[in-house]
Enzyme design. Structure first.
Site, mmCIF file in Angstrom:
data_model
loop_
_atom_site.group_PDB
_atom_site.id
_atom_site.type_symbol
_atom_site.label_atom_id
_atom_site.label_comp_id
_atom_site.label_asym_id
_atom_site.label_seq_id
_atom_site.Cartn_x
_atom_site.Cartn_y
_atom_site.Cartn_z
ATOM 1 C CG HIS A 14 -2.067 -1.097 1.223
ATOM 2 N ND1 HIS A 14 -3.532 -0.608 0.530
ATOM 3 C CD2 HIS A 14 -1.977 -2.555 1.432
ATOM 4 C CE1 HIS A 14 -4.008 -1.863 0.605
ATOM 5 N NE2 HIS A 14 -3.130 -2.940 0.937
ATOM 6 C CG ASP A 47 -0.033 9.229 0.624
ATOM 7 O OD1 ASP A 47 -0.073 8.054 0.944
ATOM 8 O OD2 ASP A 47 -0.917 10.243 0.892
HETATM 9 P P1 ADQ Z 1 -2.678 5.948 4.936
HETATM 10 O O1 ADQ Z 1 -1.392 6.326 4.946
HETATM 11 O O2 ADQ Z 1 -3.644 5.642 5.939
HETATM 12 O O3 ADQ Z 1 -2.889 4.840 3.952
HETATM 13 P P2 ADQ Z 1 -4.716 7.347 3.102
HETATM 14 O O4 ADQ Z 1 -4.984 6.528 1.993
HETATM 15 O O5 ADQ Z 1 -5.020 8.890 2.644
HETATM 16 O O6 ADQ Z 1 -3.509 7.150 3.931
HETATM 17 O O7 ADQ Z 1 -6.030 7.002 3.789
HETATM 18 C C1 ADQ Z 1 -6.349 7.436 5.110
HETATM 19 C C2 ADQ Z 1 -7.719 6.976 5.380
HETATM 20 O O8 ADQ Z 1 -8.144 7.409 6.861
HETATM 21 C C3 ADQ Z 1 -8.995 7.463 4.576
HETATM 22 O O9 ADQ Z 1 -9.774 6.453 4.238
HETATM 23 C C4 ADQ Z 1 -9.591 8.590 5.444
HETATM 24 O O10 ADQ Z 1 -10.875 8.696 5.220
HETATM 25 C C5 ADQ Z 1 -9.136 8.137 7.012
HETATM 26 N N1 ADQ Z 1 -9.194 9.312 7.506
HETATM 27 C C6 ADQ Z 1 -8.024 10.298 7.534
HETATM 28 N N2 ADQ Z 1 -8.150 11.017 8.608
HETATM 29 C C7 ADQ Z 1 -9.249 10.721 9.367
HETATM 30 C C8 ADQ Z 1 -9.928 11.425 10.477
HETATM 31 N N3 ADQ Z 1 -9.638 12.464 10.909
HETATM 32 N N4 ADQ Z 1 -11.053 10.844 10.882
HETATM 33 C C9 ADQ Z 1 -11.496 9.764 10.248
HETATM 34 N N5 ADQ Z 1 -11.008 9.194 9.291
HETATM 35 C C10 ADQ Z 1 -9.663 9.617 8.718
HETATM 36 C C11 ADQ Z 1 -1.947 3.880 3.404
HETATM 37 C C12 ADQ Z 1 -0.917 4.318 2.107
HETATM 38 C C13 ADQ Z 1 -1.777 5.245 1.256
HETATM 39 C C14 ADQ Z 1 -2.739 4.501 0.537
HETATM 40 C C15 ADQ Z 1 -3.535 3.655 1.582
HETATM 41 C C16 ADQ Z 1 -4.784 2.705 0.876
HETATM 42 O O11 ADQ Z 1 -0.071 5.325 3.025
HETATM 43 O O12 ADQ Z 1 -0.811 6.049 0.372
HETATM 44 O O13 ADQ Z 1 -3.473 5.034 -0.218
HETATM 45 O O14 ADQ Z 1 -2.796 3.054 2.424
HETATM 46 O O15 ADQ Z 1 -3.668 1.735 0.265
#
Ligand code: ADQ
Length: 772
Positions: free
Chosen positions: A179, A388
């Site tokens: 990921h 990311d």
């Molecule tokens: P993450 O680093 O966790 O994921 P991201 O893809 O942006 O990053 O996902 C974050 C998730 O957390 C989103 O679904 C979002 O809705 C949720 N989230 C963020 N802030 C929040 C808050 N304050 N309250 C509730 N929910 C919140 C890792 C990798 C990424 C990749 C994903 C999926 O780092 O690059 O996109 O896995 O593969």
């Protein structure tokens, strides 16, 4: 084959974190949704698959419940996890969490893979713990896994797991998805040698290794090539005679869920409430897990710059920053939190007034409906990661815009930027660029917003998270299927009988025999190689038969072939197809070729030869070969990989081919191969029996141009286009002897042992001394 029959009965998903986190308070337990991209995405797919019609394959989820659970509570957690979440928890102790999760995962792999080498630590004890926890997961899985399951392993925490399982269950279908980004070789090599090898070997235990974007797959393949020496062909590697496919699967979001929730009365109400609170202000939204890779500080500096440069926006725009706590206890994260809060305080103090707060900051996770309401009410989403893997927040924002309005500002360093080209793309390292993008976004016409978002929404709706998961699982199964097809190929008794009968019935036969390793044994110095008496005898017997036309296809130079086989009535192909010699004729070039490039390439090959005792460069008319068979094996293999890598970069725009082989690296003219050479014979229509035998990649070119009715055999056990495979050179010689006997004893069936080694000895009553 019907595709549905390839679908697994059950998918076993393994990730470090389960979709829920268990919290213990006063001896009682509570289950809470885990936050983060992997958990959010997978929860969506797996939960929906249970309710869909027709029902999707069953799943179970294996992972850590997010905290160290007292042994007294573990049974309760286990039973609730299974009954409510189809999950099997893997319990980790405080020490495991410290050394494995906070340690190797988040202090070594995470910073390194996100291009923050200065944050990365390399501690042996943590690496050993990483190995240990991967083994825990393997033990837990081995207790529940069934032969016809598909195992889907997720993310950087479990990179050793595919191979651990493969060693125990060689036939299991295994997929791995990363990921986060996979870094370039120069970063990956910062890991100590043993670690980096073990990680790559661990990943190659899978049938399919998936990444979000093509660049990560390329960097991974390059590391595999440099470190383990496996060269890929069209993104497929062959590891221990097993194909490993490397592919790209950009993860989507549950579009429908966000879209429908955004239109729901509850969210609409929440949105209106938020709007009222921010009346007169445009809203820029920032939502993230707290992580230095997300560029939160850069975002704040960009917003500050925008306010500095555009006083007309003072009092008319607010940044709503929601940061979800993450990886608490790691110093870098603690420091960052302090820095974020200080910076927000400074900006609010500098620009704010009694009636306007420029930055509204929330340090917490918000419920799903509130998150969607925030997405739906914000005029702009500001997503500025420094690196990311994908970034789901950007996609979730777009999926929540039911009226197609809103502007997404997205960092070019997010995997999502490869798909969301209609967003306003920025480089997060430049605050002025962020400031410019913000101004542009705040002033963008509704018409332009809609036209950009419509295109992106269409794509996100089509390639949603379910599609992503199905595409991945489908591919795991089909790689395995092609593997099974390959293993079905070993030339057995009936296959051999079939070939022999065809041979016997035919009157014009073409035998295209690759003579390098297939017929002539491998030696340390090419000039020491020569055909055995036995081979010459076989070839003689085959060629005196007027029905046979034998062509010896080789990578060697024409003078060597002339010396070895010049006295036989055979066709010859030298230098992998550069030179052709028809029976009883002179040598000719396949087409006019350039050899000027040799002058440019030779110094590079020689430099590599000078550095390694025993290595040398062989020069042929239209190719250069770097040999290291006589050098120390380990050093030789390492140098060959580096040389291949350098040559691939150096010759990107030249009409040459780079062919790494068995402890050689060959550079030769482009547009020439054994297949093109074989066409000189294949284009004749008079053959009613064709057999091609090869032993390496160069032979595959020949297999690819054969007509359907031809027989083809590849020696060795890699994936091949040939119809059949044989284990070794002796088996090929054995088959050729059978041809001779078939002719001598037409019609009789040879007795064959049912089992045991292949025997090509004398048949009862055969002529003594013929071909033993
Ligand atoms: P993450 O680093 O966790 O994921 P991201 O893809 O942006 O990053 O996902 C974050 C998730 O957390 C989103 O679904 C979002 O809705 C949720 N989230 C963020 N802030 C929040 C808050 N304050 N309250 C509730 N929910 C919140 C890792 C990798 C990424 C990749 C994903 C999926 O780092 O690059 O996109 O896995 O593969």
């Amino acid at each position: 084959m019907d595709k549905t029959s390839l679908m697994p009965k059950r998918t076993v998903v393994v990730s470090n974190r389960l979709p829920f986190t268990v919290i213990q308070e006063n001896g009682a337990i509570q289950f809470k949704d885990s936050v983060g991209g992997v958990a959010t995405g997978l929860r969506s797919v797996l939960c929906s698959s249970q309710s869909s019609q027709p029902p999707q394959p069953e799943y179970v989820w294996v992972g850590w419940p997010g905290s160290a659970i007292n042994s007294g509570l573990q049974k309760e957690v286990q039973s609730k996890a299974f009954s409510e979440f189809h999950s099997y928890p893997v319990f980790l102790s405080e020490q495991d969490i410290e050394d494995f999760y906070q340690g190797f995962c988040n202090r070594t792999l995470w910073p390194l893979f996100h291009y923050f080498p200065s944050h990365a630590r390399y501690e042996e004890a943590q690496w050993l713990h990483y190995k240990k926890v991967n083994r825990f997961f393997s033990d837990a899985l081995l207790k529940i896994i069934k032969d016809d399951d598909v195992l889907w392993i997720h993310d950087y925490h479990l990179m050793l797991l595919p191979n651990l399982i493969r060693n125990e269950l060689p036939d299991l279908r295994i997929g791995f998805f990363l990921h986060i980004p996979f870094p370039q070789f120069e970063l990956f090599r910062l890991l100590p040698e043993g670690w980096r090898r073990e990680i790559l070997e661990g990943l190659l235990g899978a049938d399919l290794v998936g990444f979000h974007v093509h660049d990560y797959a390329r960097y991974f393949l390059r590391c595999v090539q440099r470190i383990l020496g496996h060269k890929h062909y069209m993104d497929q590697l062959t590891v221990d005679a097993r194909p490993v496919q490397v592919s790209t699967f950009p993860m989507g979001v549950d579009f429908q869920k966000f879209f429908v929730t955004a239109a729901s009365p509850e969210v609409k109400k929440e949105k209106e409430g938020l709007r009222k609170a921010m009346a007169n202000s445009k809203v820029v939204l920032s939502v993230d897990r707290q992580d230095y890779s997300k560029g939160i500080i850069h975002r704040l500096k960009g917003f500050e710059k925008m306010l500095e440069m555009n006083p007309e926006w003072h009092g008319r725009v607010s940044l709503v920053m929601v940061v979800v706590p993450s990886r608490i206890g790691i110093q870098d994260y603690e420091d960052m939190k302090k820095q974020i809060e200080e910076l927000i305080g400074r900006i609010n103090g500098k620009f704010g007034s009694l009636t306007w707060t420029p930055i509204v900051y929330q340090y917490r996770s918000v419920p799903f409906e509130t998150l969607v309401a925030l997405y739906a009410m914000s005029d702009v989403a500001l997503v500025t990661p420094l690196r990311d893997g994908m970034n789901l927040v950007a996609k979730e924002y777009l999926a929540s815009r039911t009226d197609e309005s809103g502007v997404l500002i997205l960092s070019e360093m997010a995997g999502a930027a490869k798909e969301l080209r209609e967003a306003v793309i920025i480089n997060p390292n430049d605050p002025s660029e962020i400031a410019g993008a913000l101004k542009m976004a705040l002033e963008m016409s509704l018409e332009e917003q809609v036209s950009r978002n419509r295109i992106m929404q269409k794509r996100l709706r089509r390639y949603d998270v379910a599609r992503w998961a199905h595409a991945f699982l489908n591919d795991v199964t089909s790689v395995r299927h092609s593997h099974e097809k390959f293993y079905g190929k070993l030339l057995g008794f009936s296959g051999e009988r079939h070939i022999l009968q065809q041979y016997s019935r035919s009157v014009r036969r073409l035998l295209l025999l690759d003579c390098d390793v297939t017929l002539v044994p491998y030696v340390k110095r090419p000039y020491l190689a020569r055909p055995s008496e036995e081979l010459l005898k076989i070839l003689h017997k085959l060629t005196v038969n007027s029905k046979n036309e034998v062509v010896l296809v080789s990578g060697r130079d024409r003078s060597t072939l002339q010396t070895w086989f010049g006295s036989l009535p055979v066709g010859l192909v030298a230098e992998h197809g550069v030179w052709i010699k028809q029976r009883h004729q002179d040598w000719s070039l396949i087409r006019p070729l350039e050899s000027d490039w040799k002058r440019k390439m030779r110094p590079l090959l020689e430099a590599y030869a000078d550095r390694l005792t025993g290595a040398f460069v062989e020069e042929k008319e239209f190719s250069l070969v770097w040999h290291c068979r006589a050098a120390d094996e380990r050093e030789g293999i390492r140098a060959a990989r580096e040389l291949t890598d350098d040559l691939l970069a150096f010759t990107a725009n030249m009409d040459v081919q780079i062919l790494p082989g068995n402890r050689i690296v060959e550079v030769r003219c482009g547009g020439v191969n054994k297949g093109i050479a074989a066409q000189q014979w294949l284009s004749r229509s008079d053959f009613d029996f064709i057999l091609a035998v090869g032993d390496d990649k160069t032979g595959e070119d020949m297999f690819m141009v054969l007509p359907e009715r031809a027989n083809s055999i590849r020696v060795g056990m890699p994936a091949t286009k040939a119809q059949f495979t044989l284990h070794k050179r002796e088996d090929v010689l054995g088959l050729l002897k059978q041809f001779i006997r078939e002719e001598e004893f037409k019609g009789e069936t040879l007795p064959r042992p049912e089992e045991g080694p292949r025997l090509y000895g004398k048949r009862p009553g055969s002529v003594p001394g013929a071909l033993a």
